[in-house]
Design an enzyme around this catalytic site. Structure first.
Site, PDB file in Angstrom:
ATOM      1  N   ASN A   5      -0.364   2.662 -14.271  1.00  0.00           N
ATOM      2  CA  ASN A   5       0.602   2.197 -13.277  1.00  0.00           C
ATOM      3  C   ASN A   5       1.226   0.919 -13.828  1.00  0.00           C
ATOM      4  OD1 ASN A   5       2.004   1.265 -11.081  1.00  0.00           O
ATOM      5  ND2 ASN A   5       0.201   0.871  -9.802  1.00  0.00           N
ATOM      6  N   LYS A   7       3.655  -0.708 -12.734  1.00  0.00           N
ATOM      7  CA  LYS A   7       4.226  -1.594 -11.704  1.00  0.00           C
ATOM      8  C   LYS A   7       5.616  -2.051 -12.153  1.00  0.00           C
ATOM      9  CE  LYS A   7      -0.396  -2.593 -10.190  1.00  0.00           C
ATOM     10  NZ  LYS A   7      -1.361  -3.504  -9.545  1.00  0.00           N
ATOM     11  N   HIS A  91       0.792   2.968  -2.481  1.00  0.00           N
ATOM     12  CA  HIS A  91       0.054   1.918  -3.180  1.00  0.00           C
ATOM     13  C   HIS A  91      -0.076   0.724  -2.236  1.00  0.00           C
ATOM     14  CE1 HIS A  91      -0.971  -1.242  -5.991  1.00  0.00           C
ATOM     15  NE2 HIS A  91      -1.357  -0.292  -6.813  1.00  0.00           N
ATOM     16  N   GLU A  93       0.301  -2.309  -2.703  1.00  0.00           N
ATOM     17  CA  GLU A  93       1.395  -3.286  -2.814  1.00  0.00           C
ATOM     18  C   GLU A  93       2.599  -2.825  -1.996  1.00  0.00           C
ATOM     19  OE1 GLU A  93       1.344  -3.401  -7.095  1.00  0.00           O
ATOM     20  OE2 GLU A  93      -0.573  -4.453  -7.001  1.00  0.00           O
ATOM     21  N   GLU A 165      -8.491   2.587  -4.096  1.00  0.00           N
ATOM     22  CA  GLU A 165      -8.199   1.304  -4.732  1.00  0.00           C
ATOM     23  C   GLU A 165      -8.502   0.170  -3.759  1.00  0.00           C
ATOM     24  OE1 GLU A 165      -5.229   1.703  -8.205  1.00  0.00           O
ATOM     25  OE2 GLU A 165      -4.111   1.309  -6.389  1.00  0.00           O
ATOM     26  N   GLY A 171      -5.935  -6.154  -9.726  1.00  0.00           N
ATOM     27  CA  GLY A 171      -5.374  -7.294 -10.451  1.00  0.00           C
ATOM     28  C   GLY A 171      -6.228  -8.552 -10.401  1.00  0.00           C
ATOM     29  N   SER A 211      -8.848  -3.139 -11.421  1.00  0.00           N
ATOM     30  CA  SER A 211      -9.448  -3.843 -12.556  1.00  0.00           C
ATOM     31  C   SER A 211     -10.243  -2.936 -13.501  1.00  0.00           C
ATOM     32  CB  SER A 211     -10.317  -5.013 -12.073  1.00  0.00           C
ATOM     33  OG  SER A 211      -9.525  -5.956 -11.381  1.00  0.00           O
TER      34      SER A 211
HETATM   35  P1  PGA Z   1      -5.186  -3.231 -11.840  1.00  0.00           P
HETATM   36  O1  PGA Z   1      -4.205  -2.413 -10.852  1.00  0.00           O
HETATM   37  O2  PGA Z   1      -5.754  -2.246 -12.799  1.00  0.00           O
HETATM   38  O3  PGA Z   1      -4.284  -4.247 -12.500  1.00  0.00           O
HETATM   39  O4  PGA Z   1      -6.230  -3.859 -10.985  1.00  0.00           O
HETATM   40  C1  PGA Z   1      -4.547  -1.141 -10.374  1.00  0.00           C
HETATM   41  C2  PGA Z   1      -3.472  -0.613  -9.459  1.00  0.00           C
HETATM   42  O5  PGA Z   1      -2.895  -1.403  -8.692  1.00  0.00           O
HETATM   43  O6  PGA Z   1      -3.167   0.591  -9.476  1.00  0.00           O
END
Ligand code: PGA
Length: 252
Positions: A5, A7, A91, A93, A165, A171, A211
């Protein structure tokens, strides 16, 4: 399945360099579906570069109407038109920053499956919810909400993916323990069984995200109900994502 992903990262040239670097490093991997969820602006390029490979190009979002007065939105036919085969839905976000509701997530999931786009539907609790013992209340509510619009009888288990998630792990470097990932994902699978039958639930792939890194991917993927990973930060470099794909193939 191992999914990158990206982003809101990468210009088209950077996307192209990435794919050129990634493909030879994963060409011998078997038993792992690989997906790259790219920004709209380079999705077409990623899709055309991966067309004759096993890599699926996907979008990070779309809107569930096919056309019309929806300024700034992109539809399922538009994604198909540029060669996308999958899309991330809901997601955290998008839910938190852009106000996506459970109902929008459900409508998008239905539209994606009807359009032949593989939806990767994200669910997960915040730190506050986990700390107050409401992890399952939150996650099960998000999963149930999808099936208020989606008829499990009308979609094959292979044609929908869920991603657990936990928001506190995204993150942050604060990865869920393999046991916590298994606990949540096992419960999601049981709930899918209740909602769509065991055969359906057994075929749905459920990913862990938050992560994931080369150093922790093996033990998470080794959990019985974990079918892969959705990776943000560690997917941004082709070498690191290639390592994750290879690690997932070894971890089972
Ligand atoms: P990350 O993000 O691996 O940077 O924690 C995962 C995601 O948001 O899909």
């Amino acid at each position: 399945m191992m999914a990158a992903n990206w982003k809101m990262n990468k210009l088209a040239d950077e996307a192209e360099e990435y794919v050129v670097r990634l493909l030879p490093q994963i060409s011998n991997v078997e038993g792992v579906d690989v997906a790259i969820f790219a920004p709209f602006t380079c999705l077409g390029r990623v899709a055309s570069m991966t067309r004759d490979t096993a890599v699926i190009a996907g979008a990070q979002n779309f809107y569930y109407e096919d056309s019309g007065a929806f300024t700034g939105e992109v539809s399922a036919p538009m994604l198909k038109d540029v060669g996308a085969g999958a899309v991330i839905v809901g997601h955290s976000e998008r839910r938190e920053i852009f106000g996506e509701t459970d109902e929008m997530v459900a409508r998008k999931t239905v539209r994606a499956t009807k359009a032949g786009l593989l939806p990767v539907v994200c669910v997960g609790e915040t730190k506050e919810e986990r700390d107050s013992g409401r992890m399952w209340e939150k996650v099960s509510g998000q999963v149930r909400a999808v099936f208020e619009h989606l008829d499990a009888g009308e979609v094959a288990g292979e044609d929908i993916v869920f991603a657990y998630e936990p928001v506190w792990a995204i993150g942050t470097g604060d990865v869920a323990s393999p046991e916590d990932a298994q606990d949540a994902i096992g419960r999601i699978r049981d709930l899918l069984g209740e909602l769509g039958g065991e055969n359906f639930a057994g075929k749905v792939r459920i990913l862990y995200g938050g992560s994931v890194k080369p150093g922790n991917v093996g033990e998470i993927m080794a959990q019985v109900d974990v079918d892969g990973g959705l990776v943000g930060g560690a997917s941004l470099e082709a070498d690191s994502f290639a390592e994750l794909v290879n690690g997932a193939a070894e971890g089972g």
